[in-house]
Design a protein around this motif. Structure first.
Motif, mmCIF file in Angstrom:
data_model
loop_
_atom_site.group_PDB
_atom_site.id
_atom_site.type_symbol
_atom_site.label_atom_id
_atom_site.label_comp_id
_atom_site.label_asym_id
_atom_site.label_seq_id
_atom_site.Cartn_x
_atom_site.Cartn_y
_atom_site.Cartn_z
ATOM 1 N N LEU A 45 0.862 -1.178 0.000
ATOM 2 C CA LEU A 45 0.000 0.000 0.000
ATOM 3 C C LEU A 45 0.896 1.225 0.000
ATOM 4 O O LEU A 45 1.794 1.341 0.838
ATOM 5 C CB LEU A 45 -0.873 -0.014 1.264
ATOM 6 N N ASP A 68 -5.440 0.067 -7.881
ATOM 7 C CA ASP A 68 -6.541 0.879 -7.364
ATOM 8 C C ASP A 68 -5.946 2.155 -6.785
ATOM 9 O O ASP A 68 -4.974 2.091 -6.010
ATOM 10 C CB ASP A 68 -7.270 0.141 -6.230
ATOM 11 N N GLY A 121 -2.548 4.079 -3.141
ATOM 12 C CA GLY A 121 -2.771 3.088 -4.177
ATOM 13 C C GLY A 121 -2.125 1.774 -3.809
ATOM 14 O O GLY A 121 -1.261 1.703 -2.928
ATOM 15 N N THR A 122 -2.592 0.730 -4.481
ATOM 16 C CA THR A 122 -2.038 -0.605 -4.257
ATOM 17 C C THR A 122 -0.823 -0.805 -5.160
ATOM 18 O O THR A 122 -0.819 -0.395 -6.315
ATOM 19 C CB THR A 122 -3.096 -1.682 -4.577
ATOM 20 N N LEU B 42 -13.883 0.603 -5.847
ATOM 21 C CA LEU B 42 -12.581 -0.043 -5.680
ATOM 22 C C LEU B 42 -12.749 -1.413 -5.020
ATOM 23 O O LEU B 42 -13.560 -1.583 -4.108
ATOM 24 C CB LEU B 42 -11.645 0.828 -4.840
ATOM 25 N N LYS B 43 -11.943 -2.371 -5.485
ATOM 26 C CA LYS B 43 -12.036 -3.738 -4.975
ATOM 27 C C LYS B 43 -10.806 -4.135 -4.154
ATOM 28 O O LYS B 43 -10.894 -4.968 -3.257
ATOM 29 C CB LYS B 43 -12.142 -4.736 -6.143
ATOM 30 N N ASN B 44 -9.650 -3.575 -4.495
ATOM 31 C CA ASN B 44 -8.385 -4.031 -3.894
ATOM 32 C C ASN B 44 -7.886 -3.131 -2.773
ATOM 33 O O ASN B 44 -6.966 -3.479 -2.045
ATOM 34 C CB ASN B 44 -7.299 -4.109 -4.974
ATOM 35 N N LEU B 45 -8.485 -1.955 -2.668
ATOM 36 C CA LEU B 45 -8.090 -0.966 -1.665
ATOM 37 C C LEU B 45 -9.340 -0.551 -0.910
ATOM 38 O O LEU B 45 -10.332 -0.174 -1.525
ATOM 39 C CB LEU B 45 -7.464 0.251 -2.379
ATOM 40 N N ASP B 68 -1.813 -4.858 4.433
ATOM 41 C CA ASP B 68 -1.151 -3.629 4.867
ATOM 42 C C ASP B 68 -2.236 -2.662 5.330
ATOM 43 O O ASP B 68 -3.227 -2.458 4.612
ATOM 44 C CB ASP B 68 -0.401 -2.976 3.697
ATOM 45 N N THR B 122 -5.230 -2.944 2.223
ATOM 46 C CA THR B 122 -5.317 -3.758 1.013
ATOM 47 C C THR B 122 -6.237 -4.952 1.274
ATOM 48 O O THR B 122 -6.198 -5.550 2.348
ATOM 49 C CB THR B 122 -3.924 -4.260 0.613
#
Lengths: 155, 155
Positions: A45, A68, A121-122, B42-45, B68, B122
């Motif tokens: 992250l 993301d 962001g990831t 958003l899906k990943n964050l 994280d 995340t």
């Protein structure tokens, strides 16, 4: 004095400049970043505290394939530019960009005062970014990522 | 009125309560969350705007195996509790918790005023959380994740 995992951002150096080639690098203007999550040891992250002076830009307008992204305005105001046009975001407002959404975005500070925001962001291996307004692309190379013209020639 | 990908958090419903079993659920106290990143698709964050009233807690003190996590204080002050003790975080301060670091953490609002902060993390399949102070664990089951005692009995 805070100790990790806590952190006072004021204790971090504000990094200026960008990795873009010219003319994009200069276009970013008065922009400083503090890499908060990196300073806390996070790998997956990213969280940056950004100060954007009048006329500054957050990035070249772009979208990511796998990352993301999310931004939260802390002070001042910025103009969000997307495929659909412009919107002004004031302190306390935010925006989120899902991975793979082809709606390219960036912030411009059109005000007379500095703006502050958090960008997060990831970190995803193999992530790419595309820049619809400009002759810019990111190429995967043997030595890592490199900036290139849209036809593949390196900057 | 902002349009996605921009969002004014004030337009989102503040969700109260938690998924913890008792007695942990009540221990969270006066806590409301707005799921900002989810509202942007958003899906990943994950990014939540949290309001924590006096006496409230951000979570049961825990650490994650794969996620994280990062928090940024927007208003008021909170006490961060980790394995090493307590630190007070005021507006503009932050904390980051790398995946797999066994330093369990949470916020408590010991002040007389509400605190506001952003919590982000995340979303990683297979992530687990552990709770060193309490008889609580998360178990993977055929039907998804379930809260259990440390000996495996379900709540």
């Amino acid at each position: 004095m805070l100790k990790l995992p806590a952190l006072d951002p004021a204790t971090l150096e504000e990094k200026r400049g960008s990795l873009y080639p010219e003319p994009f690098k200069s276009r970013m203007g008065d922009r400083g970043k503090r890499r908060l999550a990196q300073a806390c040891g996070l790998k997956n992250l990213g969280v940056n505290l950004v100060t954007l002076g009048p006329g500054g830009q957050s990035s070249v307008r772009h979208w990511h394939t796998l990352e993301d992204e999310f931004v939260y305005v802390l002070e001042g105001e910025v103009v969000l530019v997307t495929n659909e046009g412009e919107q002004t975001l004031k302190a306390g407002m935010c925006a989120g960009y899902p991975a793979g959404s082809r709606n390219a975005h960036h912030f411009i500070n059109r005000s007379q005062k500095p703006a502050k925001y958090l960008e997060m962001g990831t970190n995803v291996p193999g992530d790419m970014a595309f820049y619809p307004d400009d002759d810019l692309s990111i190429q995967e190379t043997e030595d890592g990522i490199a900036y290139a013209h849209k036809d593949g020639r390196r900057y």
